[in-house]
Structure formats: C-alpha cells, structure tokens
Write a protein that holds these residues in place. Structure first.
Motif, PDB file in Angstrom:
ATOM      1  N   CYS A  74       0.832  -1.218   0.000  1.00  0.00           N
ATOM      2  CA  CYS A  74       0.000   0.000   0.000  1.00  0.00           C
ATOM      3  C   CYS A  74       0.857   1.256   0.000  1.00  0.00           C
ATOM      4  CB  CYS A  74      -0.928  -0.001   1.205  1.00  0.00           C
ATOM      5  SG  CYS A  74      -2.218  -1.231   1.120  1.00  0.00           S
ATOM      6  N   LEU A  75       1.945   1.237   0.755  1.00  0.00           N
ATOM      7  CA  LEU A  75       2.832   2.405   0.813  1.00  0.00           C
ATOM      8  C   LEU A  75       3.467   2.671  -0.543  1.00  0.00           C
ATOM      9  CD1 LEU A  75       4.260   4.494   2.721  1.00  0.00           C
ATOM     10  CD2 LEU A  75       6.128   2.846   2.783  1.00  0.00           C
ATOM     11  N   ILE A  76       3.981   1.632  -1.166  1.00  0.00           N
ATOM     12  CA  ILE A  76       4.616   1.802  -2.474  1.00  0.00           C
ATOM     13  C   ILE A  76       3.591   2.243  -3.510  1.00  0.00           C
ATOM     14  CG2 ILE A  76       5.760   0.548  -4.350  1.00  0.00           C
ATOM     15  CD1 ILE A  76       7.102  -1.135  -2.105  1.00  0.00           C
ATOM     16  N   PHE A  77       2.405   1.655  -3.485  1.00  0.00           N
ATOM     17  CA  PHE A  77       1.369   2.046  -4.432  1.00  0.00           C
ATOM     18  C   PHE A  77       0.932   3.493  -4.219  1.00  0.00           C
ATOM     19  CE2 PHE A  77      -3.125   2.463  -5.591  1.00  0.00           C
ATOM     20  CZ  PHE A  77      -3.041   2.145  -6.941  1.00  0.00           C
TER      21      PHE A  77
ATOM     22  N   SER B 287       3.577   5.949  -5.404  1.00  0.00           N
ATOM     23  CA  SER B 287       3.837   5.918  -6.847  1.00  0.00           C
ATOM     24  C   SER B 287       2.658   6.450  -7.660  1.00  0.00           C
ATOM     25  CB  SER B 287       4.181   4.498  -7.295  1.00  0.00           C
ATOM     26  OG  SER B 287       3.077   3.649  -7.117  1.00  0.00           O
ATOM     27  N   THR B 288       1.457   6.486  -7.104  1.00  0.00           N
ATOM     28  CA  THR B 288       0.303   6.926  -7.887  1.00  0.00           C
ATOM     29  C   THR B 288      -0.161   8.340  -7.563  1.00  0.00           C
ATOM     30  OG1 THR B 288      -1.184   5.892  -6.284  1.00  0.00           O
ATOM     31  CG2 THR B 288      -0.557   4.580  -8.196  1.00  0.00           C
TER      32      THR B 288
ATOM     33  N   THR C  64      -0.023  15.325  -2.503  1.00  0.00           N
ATOM     34  CA  THR C  64       0.435  14.827  -1.201  1.00  0.00           C
ATOM     35  C   THR C  64       0.574  15.931  -0.172  1.00  0.00           C
ATOM     36  OG1 THR C  64       2.735  14.981  -1.928  1.00  0.00           O
ATOM     37  CG2 THR C  64       1.652  12.846  -2.134  1.00  0.00           C
ATOM     38  N   ARG C  65       0.603  17.175  -0.598  1.00  0.00           N
ATOM     39  CA  ARG C  65       0.694  18.285   0.360  1.00  0.00           C
ATOM     40  C   ARG C  65      -0.574  18.405   1.195  1.00  0.00           C
ATOM     41  NH1 ARG C  65       2.936  22.105  -4.140  1.00  0.00           N
ATOM     42  NH2 ARG C  65       5.009  21.219  -4.287  1.00  0.00           N
ATOM     43  N   ASN C  66      -1.674  17.834   0.717  1.00  0.00           N
ATOM     44  CA  ASN C  66      -2.949  17.904   1.441  1.00  0.00           C
ATOM     45  C   ASN C  66      -3.022  16.895   2.572  1.00  0.00           C
ATOM     46  OD1 ASN C  66      -3.824  19.888  -0.336  1.00  0.00           O
ATOM     47  ND2 ASN C  66      -4.617  18.375  -1.766  1.00  0.00           N
TER      48      ASN C  66
END
Length: 109
Positions: A93-96, A99-100, A106-108
């Motif tokens: 889940c972390l890698i996915f 990567s997506t 991601t700032r949110n």
C-alpha cells in the motif's frame, strides 16, 4: 519468561508516527522514513517468526503483573504469520500510494 521482541512490531509504527510529525513539511523525508519503517517492521516480523519457530510461543508481560490486571502480548506461529502478512500488505500500500499520487496532491495529507 517475558520476551521484549513481541513488543517490537507495535513500537516500530508508533515511533515512526512520532518521527513523521517532525517532518510534516518535508515529503521526501516522510517517504524515506515510511519505507525504512516498513522494512524494519518486516525484518522484525520475520525475525519474530523465526524465534517462535525455534523457541515456541513468546510472551511479553507488561509491568510483570499477573493476568487479571496486566496486559500480556503473545506471539505464536499464527500471530507471527499475521504480522508478516500485515507488513507485506502495508508495504504494498505504501509503495502504491507514493507511486500513484503526485507531489501536488500529497501536500494535502
């Protein structure tokens, strides 16, 4: 006998969450700490599984209190396999997620 190794799969995500609070503006550091935490958790889970296979069921008695009042963590073969499985799913889940999702979104979080 109390084995502190049983507590490690609980402590690694807890310590990682505290560390990530200090780097809430640095997304690259959050990524690095998250990946390092997942790898450490997976390593600890595999090591715990090997200890359980070699030495039998492991227990951790918090504060050495007897069962009606104390909390006892127990690691048997099934629990160790579930810890490994949860770490593998967490790593996927972390890698996915990293990567997506682009850096602007991601700032949110």
């Amino acid at each position: 006998m109390s084995n502190n190794l049983v507590l490690v799969p609980v402590l690694i995500p807890f310590i990682t969450a505290i560390l990530l609070l200090f780097f809430y503006k640095n997304l690259r550091m959050q990524l690095a700490l998250s990946v390092l935490s997942v790898l450490c958790g997976l390593t600890a889970a595999v090591y715990l599984f090997n200890v359980v296979l070699g030495s039998g069921i492991q227990t951790f008695w918090s504060s050495n209190w007897v069962p009606p009042f104390g909390i006892i963590l127990v690691a048997d073969t099934f629990a160790a396999v579930m810890i490994i499985l949860s770490n593998v799913v967490g790593a996927a889940c972390l890698i996915f997620s990293f990567s997506t999702i682009d850096m602007g979104r991601t700032r949110n979080f």
